[in-house]
Design an enzyme around this catalytic site. Structure first.
Site, mmCIF file in Angstrom:
data_model
loop_
_atom_site.group_PDB
_atom_site.id
_atom_site.type_symbol
_atom_site.label_atom_id
_atom_site.label_comp_id
_atom_site.label_asym_id
_atom_site.label_seq_id
_atom_site.Cartn_x
_atom_site.Cartn_y
_atom_site.Cartn_z
ATOM 1 N N THR A 27 2.925 10.085 1.562
ATOM 2 C CA THR A 27 4.342 10.335 1.358
ATOM 3 C C THR A 27 4.997 9.063 1.095
ATOM 4 O O THR A 27 6.020 9.344 0.171
ATOM 5 C CB THR A 27 5.223 11.076 2.582
ATOM 6 O OG1 THR A 27 4.410 12.080 3.009
ATOM 7 C CG2 THR A 27 6.495 11.389 2.343
ATOM 8 N N LYS A 28 4.967 8.223 1.434
ATOM 9 C CA LYS A 28 5.572 7.000 1.372
ATOM 10 C C LYS A 28 4.812 5.579 0.616
ATOM 11 O O LYS A 28 3.684 5.524 0.775
ATOM 12 C CB LYS A 28 6.133 6.433 2.695
ATOM 13 C CG LYS A 28 7.196 7.223 3.225
ATOM 14 C CD LYS A 28 7.445 7.023 4.795
ATOM 15 C CE LYS A 28 6.127 7.189 5.317
ATOM 16 N NZ LYS A 28 6.317 7.096 6.979
ATOM 17 N N LYS B 248 10.285 0.668 2.936
ATOM 18 C CA LYS B 248 9.490 1.760 2.744
ATOM 19 C C LYS B 248 10.646 2.894 2.258
ATOM 20 O O LYS B 248 11.613 2.730 2.092
ATOM 21 C CB LYS B 248 9.504 2.537 4.182
ATOM 22 C CG LYS B 248 7.910 2.142 5.025
ATOM 23 C CD LYS B 248 7.840 3.115 6.135
ATOM 24 C CE LYS B 248 6.722 2.565 6.873
ATOM 25 N NZ LYS B 248 6.465 3.698 8.257
ATOM 26 N N GLY C 154 0.857 5.674 1.134
ATOM 27 C CA GLY C 154 0.084 7.049 1.836
ATOM 28 C C GLY C 154 0.271 8.158 1.415
ATOM 29 O O GLY C 154 0.694 8.264 0.027
ATOM 30 N N VAL D 70 4.664 1.300 0.674
ATOM 31 C CA VAL D 70 5.234 0.247 1.620
ATOM 32 C C VAL D 70 5.344 -1.209 0.926
ATOM 33 O O VAL D 70 4.233 -1.381 0.237
ATOM 34 C CB VAL D 70 4.512 0.073 2.985
ATOM 35 C CG1 VAL D 70 5.039 -1.138 3.678
ATOM 36 C CG2 VAL D 70 4.582 1.434 3.709
ATOM 37 N N GLY E 212 0.885 -1.215 0.141
ATOM 38 C CA GLY E 212 -0.025 0.122 -0.031
ATOM 39 C C GLY E 212 1.057 1.386 0.092
ATOM 40 O O GLY E 212 2.063 1.033 -0.010
ATOM 41 N N ASP F 104 0.249 12.604 13.817
ATOM 42 C CA ASP F 104 -0.753 11.813 13.013
ATOM 43 C C ASP F 104 -1.431 10.656 13.734
ATOM 44 O O ASP F 104 -1.220 9.692 13.262
ATOM 45 C CB ASP F 104 -0.201 11.711 11.679
ATOM 46 C CG ASP F 104 -1.402 11.101 10.782
ATOM 47 O OD1 ASP F 104 -2.710 11.163 10.951
ATOM 48 O OD2 ASP F 104 -1.196 10.662 9.661
#
Length: 427
Positions: free
Chosen positions: A104-105, A121, A102, A107, A100, A233
């Site tokens: 910024t990154k 990551k 997000g 994985v 998946g 977060d």
């Protein structure tokens, strides 16, 4: 938890075929040794060319670099993990699959040549942070570097913070054929996504374990070697399960800075439905703001849902006290941990059991029976979806539970034990 792993696979499966292929190709190229990477550009080991960047982006880059340097200095330098995984291990990794991504990154999961698997990551070049930055500044290379500072910050924190509730950093690789600040890949302990809906269906003992683990983590963050750390977060999606244990996996939005102030009015801690006035200390910092922010987020995202339901009746007053005190921030993390440990003691010792008539004498003990695969009937909450498997403090408690359920005609005491050393009884 195999169900949570399936959830991970579903997330990866939702990727479109073209996007998945592109991401896997990028990860595969990253895994190649520097001398084998193609595509032109700078030769391995050459410094990256200077970037011509807009003033606003240069300012953002300078701020993130300064923050990273400050964090590395507070952490005692920027040394790599001793004996950890390196670029050589990454180059030999196989079975790379995207789990998946997000803001910024991205994985991915990868199998190591020596056995086992890790989470990889890296900066998501097509992620929302990079895209929004490019829309503002029109400088893709500079925007990727800006995003990379968040991953570098996370690596720095993971190198210095050692706790069972923090995902373990196994190593990192810097791609020196490009700007090493951009081409960083972190190799982390592999976990399964936290699925709150599934957790709500588990026995209370397991849900209490999740909350207790979280409280211990927040206690550590409040007293960490780097000072009080806040998870800016704070969401369930920032956590994973590893061998049944809760761990935070995303630290790029963590902060060691406490809010500066001149007076108490500068120290209001705001949430969507509540606000809390705090004190401004003599050194110009809002007292305990990081600790209290973490604790209230734990209350609203975890305690509220996981603690009260199907708890032993004798423990419910203590759990209500926890919910009220953390929901109003009357307790700090120290007091919260003490109450959790008191509940754990009462539960493990059996002192939570209410006085009731002794019913075990009404049952005949027969040895040599095992648990049937499907079970006789289902109950909730149960450790097994196929039958009625419960944790009990004693055979006497099992008899009381069986006596309260019309479908139960008998029970089997097993040799298995839960994390609190309670025994399993199959009804």
């Amino acid at each position: 938890m195999t169900v949570a792993v399936t959830g991970e696979m579903r997330r990866g499966a939702r990727l479109g075929a073209v996007v998945l292929l592109a991401l896997l190709l990028a990860l595969a190229l990253l895994a190649l040794p520097a001398g084998r990477r193609g595509g032109g550009g700078e030769q391995p080991g050459s410094p990256p060319p200077p970037l011509q960047l807009p003033p606003g982006l240069r300012e953002e880059l300078w701020q993130r670099r300064r923050d990273l340097q400050r964090l590395a200095a507070a952490a005692g330098g920027g040394e790599a993990l001793s004996g950890g995984l390196s670029c050589g291990d990454l180059s030999l990794a196989t079975e790379v699959s995207v789990l998946g991504w997000g803001f910024t990154k991205v994985v991915a999961r990868a199998a190591l040549a020596g056995g086992g698997a890790v989470a990889l990551k890296s900066v998501h070049g097509a992620g929302r942070e990079v895209r929004q930055c490019v829309q503002r500044y029109g400088a893709p290379a500079g925007c990727r570097r800006l995003a990379a500072y968040k991953l570098l910050k996370e690596v720095t924190l993971l190198q210095r913070l050692q706790h069972p509730g923090i995902v373990q950093l196994h190593g990192q690789c810097y791609d020196n054929s490009r700007d090493p600040e951009v081409g960083v890949t972190a190799m982390l302990e592999l976990g399964s996504p936290l699925e709150m809906i599934q957790l709500l269906q588990t026995p209370w003992e397991e849900r209490f374990k999740i909350c207790l683990s979280l409280v211990k983590l927040l206690f550590y963050l409040a007293h960490s070697p780097l000072g009080s750390i806040v998870l800016l977060d704070f969401q369930p999606r920032q956590f994973v399960m590893v061998d049944g244990n809760l761990k935070v996996t995303d630290l790029d939005d963590a902060s060691t800075e406490e809010l500066s102030c001149k007076e108490d009015n500068d120290c209001t801690l705001d949430f969507p439905m509540k606000s809390f006035p705090l004190k401004c200390s003599a050194v110009g910092k809002c007292e305990g703001i990081n600790e209290k922010k973490n604790l209230f987020n734990a209350y609203r995202y975890f305690f509220t849902y996981l603690l009260p339901y199907s708890a032993p009746p004798a423990l419910q007053p203590f759990l209500s006290d926890i919910l009220n005190a953390t929901g109003d921030l009357r307790y700090g993390i120290n007091e919260t941990l003490k109450v959790f440990e008191k509940v754990l003691h009462l539960y493990k010792s059996g002192l939570y059991l209410q006085k009731r008539p002794l019913l075990l004498k009404d049952y005949i003990s027969v040895k040599g029976f095992g648990i049937m695969k499907g079970g006789d009937y289902k109950c909730w909450p149960s450790y097994s979806y196929l039958g009625c498997l419960l944790s009990v403090h004693s055979a006497e408690e099992a008899a009381a539970i069986c006596n309260s359920q019309s479908q139960c005609q008998g029970f089997i005491i097993t040799q298995q034990r839960t994390w609190t050393e309670l025994i399993f009884a199959a009804q």
